[in-house]
Design a protein around this motif. Structure first.
Motif, PDB file in Angstrom:
ATOM      1  N   HIS A   1       0.841  -1.179   0.000  1.00 34.72           N
ATOM      2  CA  HIS A   1       0.000   0.000   0.000  1.00 34.72           C
ATOM      3  C   HIS A   1       0.885   1.240   0.000  1.00 34.72           C
ATOM      4  CE1 HIS A   1      -4.038   1.518   0.293  1.00 34.72           C
ATOM      5  NE2 HIS A   1      -3.593   2.466   1.075  1.00 34.72           N
TER       6      HIS A   1
ATOM      7  N   ASN B   1       2.768   4.570   0.997  1.00 34.50           N
ATOM      8  CA  ASN B   1       3.303   5.151   2.242  1.00 34.50           C
ATOM      9  C   ASN B   1       3.584   4.135   3.363  1.00 34.50           C
ATOM     10  OD1 ASN B   1       4.209   7.638   3.223  1.00 34.50           O
ATOM     11  ND2 ASN B   1       2.433   7.843   4.567  1.00 34.50           N
ATOM     12  N   THR B   2       3.869   2.902   2.998  1.00 34.08           N
ATOM     13  CA  THR B   2       4.151   1.899   4.038  1.00 34.08           C
ATOM     14  C   THR B   2       5.651   1.753   4.301  1.00 34.08           C
ATOM     15  OG1 THR B   2       4.094   0.194   2.328  1.00 34.08           O
ATOM     16  CG2 THR B   2       2.091   0.472   3.639  1.00 34.08           C
TER      17      THR B   2
ATOM     18  N   THR C   1      10.173   2.384  -0.236  1.00 34.60           N
ATOM     19  CA  THR C   1      11.437   3.025  -0.621  1.00 34.60           C
ATOM     20  C   THR C   1      12.390   3.039   0.578  1.00 34.60           C
ATOM     21  OG1 THR C   1      10.144   4.373  -2.147  1.00 34.60           O
ATOM     22  CG2 THR C   1      12.403   5.077  -1.725  1.00 34.60           C
TER      23      THR C   1
ATOM     24  N   ALA D   1      12.929   8.656  -3.484  1.00 35.89           N
ATOM     25  CA  ALA D   1      12.447   9.739  -2.630  1.00 35.89           C
ATOM     26  C   ALA D   1      11.572   9.142  -1.539  1.00 35.89           C
ATOM     27  CB  ALA D   1      11.646  10.725  -3.464  1.00 35.89           C
ATOM     28  N   ILE D   2      11.711   9.690  -0.346  1.00 41.74           N
ATOM     29  CA  ILE D   2      10.907   9.217   0.783  1.00 41.74           C
ATOM     30  C   ILE D   2      10.145  10.407   1.333  1.00 41.74           C
ATOM     31  CG2 ILE D   2      11.032   8.419   3.184  1.00 41.74           C
ATOM     32  CD1 ILE D   2      13.340   6.709   2.518  1.00 41.74           C
ATOM     33  N   GLU D   3       8.857  10.230   1.492  1.00 40.79           N
ATOM     34  CA  GLU D   3       8.071  11.305   2.076  1.00 40.79           C
ATOM     35  C   GLU D   3       6.921  10.736   2.855  1.00 40.79           C
ATOM     36  OE1 GLU D   3       6.430  14.498  -0.460  1.00 40.79           O
ATOM     37  OE2 GLU D   3       8.533  14.680  -1.128  1.00 40.79           O
ATOM     38  N   ASP D   4       6.504  11.484   3.860  1.00 38.85           N
ATOM     39  CA  ASP D   4       5.348  11.036   4.611  1.00 38.85           C
ATOM     40  C   ASP D   4       4.096  11.523   3.883  1.00 38.85           C
ATOM     41  OD1 ASP D   4       3.744   9.929   6.434  1.00 38.85           O
ATOM     42  OD2 ASP D   4       4.176  11.331   8.062  1.00 38.85           O
TER      43      ASP D   4
ATOM     44  N   GLY E   1       1.733   8.328  -2.608  1.00 38.20           N
ATOM     45  CA  GLY E   1       2.139   8.567  -3.996  1.00 38.20           C
ATOM     46  C   GLY E   1       3.505   9.196  -4.179  1.00 38.20           C
TER      47      GLY E   1
ATOM     48  N   THR F   1       6.554   7.539  -4.652  1.00 36.84           N
ATOM     49  CA  THR F   1       7.207   6.856  -5.771  1.00 36.84           C
ATOM     50  C   THR F   1       6.196   6.725  -6.914  1.00 36.84           C
ATOM     51  OG1 THR F   1       8.545   5.622  -4.196  1.00 36.84           O
ATOM     52  CG2 THR F   1       8.449   4.760  -6.439  1.00 36.84           C
TER      53      THR F   1
ATOM     54  N   ASN G   1       6.654  -3.377   8.897  1.00 38.38           N
ATOM     55  CA  ASN G   1       7.442  -2.162   9.135  1.00 38.38           C
ATOM     56  C   ASN G   1       6.774  -1.346  10.244  1.00 38.38           C
ATOM     57  OD1 ASN G   1       9.467  -0.325   8.742  1.00 38.38           O
ATOM     58  ND2 ASN G   1       8.533   0.620   6.939  1.00 38.38           N
TER      59      ASN G   1
ATOM     60  N   ASP H   1      12.108  -3.478  10.762  1.00 35.47           N
ATOM     61  CA  ASP H   1      11.863  -2.047  10.884  1.00 35.47           C
ATOM     62  C   ASP H   1      12.961  -1.309  10.129  1.00 35.47           C
ATOM     63  OD1 ASP H   1      10.235  -0.229  13.321  1.00 35.47           O
ATOM     64  OD2 ASP H   1      11.689   0.689  11.965  1.00 35.47           O
TER      65      ASP H   1
HETATM   66  N1  LIG Z   1       9.076   5.556  12.261  1.00 34.11           N
HETATM   67  C1  LIG Z   1       9.239   4.931  11.086  1.00 34.11           C
HETATM   68  N2  LIG Z   1       9.011   5.614   9.962  1.00 34.11           N
HETATM   69  C2  LIG Z   1       9.152   4.996   8.780  1.00 34.11           C
HETATM   70  C3  LIG Z   1       9.524   3.634   8.710  1.00 34.11           C
HETATM   71  N3  LIG Z   1       9.561   3.282   7.394  1.00 34.11           N
HETATM   72  C4  LIG Z   1       9.212   4.373   6.698  1.00 34.11           C
HETATM   73  N4  LIG Z   1       8.971   5.412   7.509  1.00 34.11           N
HETATM   74  C5  LIG Z   1       8.468   6.730   7.117  1.00 34.11           C
HETATM   75  O1  LIG Z   1       7.264   6.512   6.390  1.00 34.11           O
HETATM   76  C6  LIG Z   1       7.100   7.481   5.357  1.00 34.11           C
HETATM   77  C7  LIG Z   1       6.869   6.793   4.020  1.00 34.11           C
HETATM   78  O2  LIG Z   1       8.038   6.120   3.637  1.00 34.11           O
HETATM   79  P1  LIG Z   1       8.343   5.775   2.101  1.00 34.11           P
HETATM   80  O3  LIG Z   1       9.537   4.922   2.103  1.00 34.11           O
HETATM   81  O4  LIG Z   1       8.324   7.001   1.248  1.00 34.11           O
HETATM   82  O5  LIG Z   1       7.054   4.913   1.769  1.00 34.11           O
HETATM   83  P2  LIG Z   1       6.647   4.267   0.366  1.00 34.11           P
HETATM   84  O6  LIG Z   1       5.923   3.020   0.693  1.00 34.11           O
HETATM   85  O7  LIG Z   1       7.814   4.174  -0.528  1.00 34.11           O
HETATM   86  O8  LIG Z   1       5.622   5.359  -0.145  1.00 34.11           O
HETATM   87  P3  LIG Z   1       5.055   5.555  -1.644  1.00 34.11           P
HETATM   88  O9  LIG Z   1       6.211   5.584  -2.570  1.00 34.11           O
HETATM   89  O10 LIG Z   1       4.339   6.845  -1.573  1.00 34.11           O
HETATM   90  O11 LIG Z   1       4.122   4.423  -1.891  1.00 34.11           O
HETATM   91  C8  LIG Z   1       8.351   8.337   5.406  1.00 34.11           C
HETATM   92  O12 LIG Z   1       8.033   9.504   6.140  1.00 34.11           O
HETATM   93  C9  LIG Z   1       9.341   7.464   6.151  1.00 34.11           C
HETATM   94  O13 LIG Z   1      10.304   8.248   6.816  1.00 34.11           O
HETATM   95  C10 LIG Z   1       9.751   2.924   9.944  1.00 34.11           C
HETATM   96  O14 LIG Z   1      10.090   1.744   9.992  1.00 34.11           O
HETATM   97  N5  LIG Z   1       9.579   3.625  11.100  1.00 34.11           N
END
Ligand SMILES: Nc1nc2c(ncn2[C@@H]2O[C@H](COP(=O)(O)OP(=O)(O)OP(=O)(O)O)[C@@H](O)[C@H]2O)c(=O)[nH]1
Ligand SMILES: [Mg+2]
Length: 469
Positions: free
Chosen positions: A22, A24-25, A28, A42-45, A48, A50, A162, A190
């Motif tokens: 899903h 934002n999980t 990346t 790119a990582i963002e809270d 969408g 990536t 995670n 994690d």
């Molecule tokens: N506290 C914490 N934050 C995390 C962890 N993994 C990811 N994050 C945060 O979760 C947010 C989303 O992380 P991404 O790696 O961009 O997530 P994604 O699944 O690639 O997101 P999309 O590309 O939008 O689908 C970021 O703000 C990360 O810093 C974790 O294990 N612990």
């Protein structure tokens, strides 16, 4: 390398791993942590982040072992599920994976399900799927749909939990739900609170699920374990080097000289200690591949490569739970964090006394006054014991944080007083010996081959690693 070896390496197809889930999980984030790099993607809270499939290579040394494919997050699994149902209704003879292929082939670029089509295309091209789960989320229907859709591809799936730090209850709930789905392979990883063990288990799970890649994965596991061990050891040795160089450092103080001259010498020691600590900090960050830039992003309490809380700041000794009583008087006499060493401990005095001891007690009585004068002339200033303890404890904590920091972490590493800090056994003895060997301040062949030095280094390093690496 001979040409046969080259061509067999080229011919061997690398394992393709799709990282899905899903939005934002932390997909990346997981890849960054596995690559030990903050540079990937790119990582963002937010949803969408990536938008396209991106590939990264994981290697054992020079040998590429597998490809990781980052994919956009799945957003509307409900719509996708219904769409796939329609495809299978209209072409009843299609197998589940053929339905997915048909969906990919028939979805135009600007379609609402375009993102989903990119994910499914990569899923069909991959050997194994890592399905990333944010355990803080309740087990909603959309996730069940996602799993059901992904399982149509008939590829092994490893669910990866995670955000598990401080979310044990949620984790248990997820485990139960997945078991109901007959999925028992899930793994806790994690991406922020990193442990090497979790990463190793991830590769081991891949080994059992894709047997054909068992050997290269084993190579990767062994290689990574070795690198990790070396990394932790280098970090610990670097901290030991800091303690040695500071404990050995001295400025001569002559009781006949002006107070001002001695105050300047005390200042020079403080500056030396600050610089030495700063150097060590920078080296630790680069050993673990965290750069100055990341320090700013990750809010480690450091600015311009220096700790925000100065090693000689009032209160720091207390913050580390150390005894300020015993050294306070000395501190006031010689300057904050500085000790005044007199006589018997200095090399000059020790050798003078050694010579006298050989000559016998009567000689000592006869020349006692002169000896005393000589001893008083060889006073020196050095960093005091509390300063050395704070140095050790604070670098110990930084090292521990860096060893458990995923490259996805965005929050501050808080390096502050903690009751977990531990000094090596015989700490006072170690410091005393170091102070008596000022030539050990710099690395040299004779120092590094010295048995006593090696023992000291080993004791400093062992306590830093605490059986952790
Ligand atoms: N506290 C914490 N934050 C995390 C962890 N993994 C990811 N994050 C945060 O979760 C947010 C989303 O992380 P991404 O790696 O961009 O997530 P994604 O699944 O690639 O997101 P999309 O590309 O939008 O689908 C970021 O703000 C990360 O810093 C974790 O294990 N612990
Ligand atoms: Mg992403």
């Amino acid at each position: 390398m001979n040409s046969n070896a080259t061509s067999s390496a080229e011919n061997r197809r690398l394992l393709n791993v799709a990282v899905v889930g899903h939005t934002n999980t932390g997909k990346t984030s997981l890849i960054r942590t596995m690559l030990r790099s903050t540079e990937f993607g790119a990582i963002e809270d937010g949803a969408g982040t990536t938008r396209h499939v991106e590939q990264a290579t994981i290697s054992a040394g020079d040998e590429p072992i597998l490809y990781l494919h980052d994919t956009p997050g799945l957003e509307d699994s409900n719509a996708l599920y219904l769409h796939l149902q329609n495809i299978s209704k209209s072409s009843k003879s299609l197998s589940a994976s053929a339905v997915l292929a048909e969906f990919v082939a028939s979805t135009p670029v600007d379609d609402l399900l375009e993102q989903e089509a990119k994910v499914i295309r990569q899923v069909l091209r991959s050997d194994i799927l890592l399905y990333i789960i944010d355990v803080r989320e309740p087990v909603l229907e959309k996730y069940r749909y996602e799993l059901e859709i992904l399982s149509k591809a008939s590829k092994p799936i490893i669910p990866v939990f995670n955000f598990i730090a401080d979310h044990q209850q949620e984790l248990t709930r997820w485990r139960e739900q997945l078991a109901a789905f007959n999925i028992h392979t899930a793994l806790e990883f994690d991406t922020v609170a990193f442990t090497f063990e979790a990463e190793k288990r991830l590769y081991q799970k891949m080994q059992t699920l894709v047997e054909s890649h068992y050997q290269p994965l084993q190579k990767l596991i062994d290689y990574r374990a070795d690198v990790w061990k070396q990394l932790c050891l280098s970090g610990a040795k670097r901290v030991a080097e800091l303690i040695v160089s500071v404990a050995c450092h001295r400025e001569s103080k002559n009781s006949n000289l002006e107070k001002v001259t001695n105050a300047l010498a005390a200042n020079r020691i403080q500056e030396f200690v600050r610089k030495a600590e700063q150097h060590c900090l920078n080296d630790l960050l680069s050993i673990f591949n965290f750069s100055e830039k990341d320090v700013a992003i990750q809010k480690i309490p450091v600015s311009n490569g220096q700790w925000q809380l100065d090693i000689f700041a009032p209160g720091i000794i207390k913050a580390y739970g150390l005894d300020i009583g015993s050294n306070a008087a000395k501190g006031a006499a010689a300057g904050a964090g500085i000790d005044l060493m007199v006589g018997g401990l200095s090399l000059g005095a020790a050798s003078a006394l050694g010579a006298i001891a050989g000559a016998g007690w009567s000689t000592f009585r006869r020349y006692g006054k002169e000896i005393k004068a000589a001893v008083q002339g060889t006073q020196w200033l050095c960093a005091d014991e509390n300063t050395l303890q704070v140095l050790y404890l604070r670098q110990q904590e930084l090292l521990e944080k860096l060893m458990h920091r995923g490259h996805a972490a965005v929050h501050a590493v808080e390096v502050a007083a903690s009751d977990k800090g531990k000094l090596p056994d015989k700490w006072v003895e170690i410091i005393t010996i170091l102070r008596q060997n000022p030539v050990w301040q710099e690395s040299s062949v004779s120092r590094n081959n010295n048995k006593q030095y090696q023992e000291i280094e080993a004791r400093l390093v062992d306590t830093l690693l605490g059986g952790d690496n």
